[in-house]
Scaffold this active site. Structure first.
Site, PDB file in Angstrom:
ATOM      1  N   GLU A  87      -5.577  -4.830  10.799  1.00  0.00           N
ATOM      2  CA  GLU A  87      -4.450  -4.176  11.083  1.00  0.00           C
ATOM      3  C   GLU A  87      -4.813  -3.294  12.389  1.00  0.00           C
ATOM      4  OE1 GLU A  87      -2.553  -2.832   7.142  1.00  0.00           O
ATOM      5  OE2 GLU A  87      -4.094  -1.468   7.395  1.00  0.00           O
ATOM      6  N   ASN A 118       0.807  -1.141  -0.031  1.00  0.00           N
ATOM      7  CA  ASN A 118       0.084   0.150   0.027  1.00  0.00           C
ATOM      8  C   ASN A 118       0.852   1.087   0.142  1.00  0.00           C
ATOM      9  OD1 ASN A 118      -1.641   2.188   0.512  1.00  0.00           O
ATOM     10  ND2 ASN A 118      -2.430   1.267   2.697  1.00  0.00           N
ATOM     11  N   TRP A 119       1.041   1.671  -1.311  1.00  0.00           N
ATOM     12  CA  TRP A 119       1.975   2.749  -1.342  1.00  0.00           C
ATOM     13  C   TRP A 119       1.645   4.351  -0.652  1.00  0.00           C
ATOM     14  CZ3 TRP A 119       3.975   2.416  -7.238  1.00  0.00           C
ATOM     15  CH2 TRP A 119       4.442   1.144  -7.267  1.00  0.00           C
ATOM     16  N   LYS A 120       0.163   4.455  -0.359  1.00  0.00           N
ATOM     17  CA  LYS A 120      -0.427   5.391   0.264  1.00  0.00           C
ATOM     18  C   LYS A 120      -0.290   6.745  -0.710  1.00  0.00           C
ATOM     19  CE  LYS A 120      -0.273   3.340   4.790  1.00  0.00           C
ATOM     20  NZ  LYS A 120      -0.005   3.290   6.205  1.00  0.00           N
ATOM     21  N   GLU A 144      -6.606   4.701   8.219  1.00  0.00           N
ATOM     22  CA  GLU A 144      -6.735   6.227   7.794  1.00  0.00           C
ATOM     23  C   GLU A 144      -7.802   6.852   7.086  1.00  0.00           C
ATOM     24  OE1 GLU A 144      -2.765   5.746   5.525  1.00  0.00           O
ATOM     25  OE2 GLU A 144      -2.007   5.092   7.410  1.00  0.00           O
ATOM     26  N   HIS A 202      -9.610   1.047   5.238  1.00  0.00           N
ATOM     27  CA  HIS A 202      -8.050   1.509   5.918  1.00  0.00           C
ATOM     28  C   HIS A 202      -8.438   2.406   6.995  1.00  0.00           C
ATOM     29  CE1 HIS A 202      -4.070   2.719   6.645  1.00  0.00           C
ATOM     30  NE2 HIS A 202      -3.821   1.614   5.974  1.00  0.00           N
ATOM     31  N   SER A 248       3.532  -2.497  10.541  1.00  0.00           N
ATOM     32  CA  SER A 248       5.029  -2.481  10.930  1.00  0.00           C
ATOM     33  C   SER A 248       5.568  -3.772  10.164  1.00  0.00           C
ATOM     34  CB  SER A 248       5.284  -2.047  12.097  1.00  0.00           C
ATOM     35  OG  SER A 248       4.894  -0.792  12.476  1.00  0.00           O
ATOM     36  N   GLY A 292       2.703  -1.217   4.556  1.00  0.00           N
ATOM     37  CA  GLY A 292       2.812   0.170   4.143  1.00  0.00           C
ATOM     38  C   GLY A 292       4.199   0.662   3.867  1.00  0.00           C
ATOM     39  N   GLY A 293       4.848   1.216   5.029  1.00  0.00           N
ATOM     40  CA  GLY A 293       6.174   1.844   4.546  1.00  0.00           C
ATOM     41  C   GLY A 293       7.178   0.926   4.134  1.00  0.00           C
ATOM     42  N   GLY A 352       2.857   2.149  10.975  1.00  0.00           N
ATOM     43  CA  GLY A 352       3.734   3.027  10.621  1.00  0.00           C
ATOM     44  C   GLY A 352       4.409   3.523  12.064  1.00  0.00           C
TER      45      GLY A 352
HETATM   46  P1  PGA Z   1       3.079   0.099   7.916  1.00  0.00           P
HETATM   47  O1  PGA Z   1       1.414   0.587   7.184  1.00  0.00           O
HETATM   48  O2  PGA Z   1       3.624  -1.141   7.130  1.00  0.00           O
HETATM   49  O3  PGA Z   1       3.734   1.367   7.552  1.00  0.00           O
HETATM   50  O4  PGA Z   1       2.745  -0.009   9.330  1.00  0.00           O
HETATM   51  C1  PGA Z   1       0.546  -0.686   7.005  1.00  0.00           C
HETATM   52  C2  PGA Z   1      -0.799  -0.174   6.399  1.00  0.00           C
HETATM   53  O5  PGA Z   1      -1.288   1.029   6.778  1.00  0.00           O
HETATM   54  O6  PGA Z   1      -1.484  -0.797   5.776  1.00  0.00           O
END
Ligand code: PGA
Length: 253
Positions: A168, A9-11, A98, A96, A213, A234-235, A174
């Site tokens: 999640e 997930n590149w956001k 967010e 998600h 993470s 994510g990251g 993050g």
């Molecule tokens: P993260 O994000 O791997 O940076 O913790 C995961 C996500 O938001 O799907």
């Protein structure tokens, strides 16, 4: 046997040059992965570019980071599930944390987006998970059950026949503080049990990803758990070597 699935997930990150570089790094290294389905979810403006670069390689497919709760029409700024499917997406991340927090998406809106994805022949990846406060109050299962129930209510008892769930925990996203494999496994098992109340067969087939993470270093221990079928990353999905390392950790055998 459930096929492992790893999604990046590149956001809201990247520019053309970064996208080109990242894809190059992924493609250079990913050729010999065995049995893992790999999905990247770029920001919408770069979907065409990504699709172009992926065309020669069927190992990696594209997903959308979100879709509209509506079908086509006067919804300025939204992108429908049908459009995402039309340009080649196969999956859509739905709900998600967010989106739930920053964009105030309720369980009901998330459930509508889930339904739109199914109708458009996109595989919805429903994100569920509790905040730190909810966890500390011992409410993890209650929150996850509420999030799943909203989707059952909207889509019926076979809602998860063609879907993916991503657990999640919000406190792990993050933060560099992933859930322990045992902690995550407990919630994954719970999710499977909840789905099994409607259909044991669907529950057995359902892929449940862990997100929060995940790094190349902790991925294997997480993926080894019985009910963890891959990851939503994510990251670490923004660095080719890290992402491929995680995909490798999901390899069968
Ligand atoms: P993260 O994000 O791997 O940076 O913790 C995961 C996500 O938001 O799907």
């Amino acid at each position: 046997m459930r096929q492992p699935l790893v999604m990046g997930n590149w956001k809201m990150n990247g520019r053309r040059s970064m996208v080109e570089g990242l894809l190059k790094a992924i493609m250079a290294d990913i050729g010999d992965l065995f049995g893992v389905e790999v999905v990247v979810c770029p920001p919408y403006p770069y979907l065409g570019l990504v699709m172009d670069r992926l065309a020669a390689n069927s190992t990696v497919v594209c997903g959308a980071q979100d879709v509209s709760a509506y079908t086509d029409g006067a919804y300025t700024g939204d992108v429908s599930a049908e459009m995402a499917r039309d340009v080649g997406c196969r999956f859509a991340i739905i709900g998600h944390s967010e989106r739930r927090t920053l964009f105030r998406e309720t369980d009901a809106i998330v459930a509508q987006k889930f339904a739109r994805s199914l109708a458009a022949d996109l595989t919805p990846v429903l994100c569920v998970g509790e905040t730190a406060a909810e966890r500390d109050a011992g409410r993890t299962q209650e929150v996850v059950l509420r999030q799943l129930s909203a989707v059952f209510k909207e889509c019926g008892s076979n809602a998860f026949d063609r879907a993916v769930v991503a657990y999640e925990p919000v406190w792990a996203i993050g933060t560099g503080r992933a859930a322990s494999p045992a902690e995550a496994q407990t919630v994954h098992r719970f999710i499977r049990d909840v789905v099994a109340r409607q259909s044991a067969e669907a529950a057995g087939r359902l892929r449940i990803l862990y997100g929060g993470s995940v790094k190349a270093q902790n991925a294997r221990d997480l993926f080894e758990q019985d009910d963890i079928d891959g990851g939503l990353i994510g990251g670490a999905s923004l660095a080719g070597a890290d992402f491929v390392g995680i995909c490798r950790a999901a390899c069968i055998g």
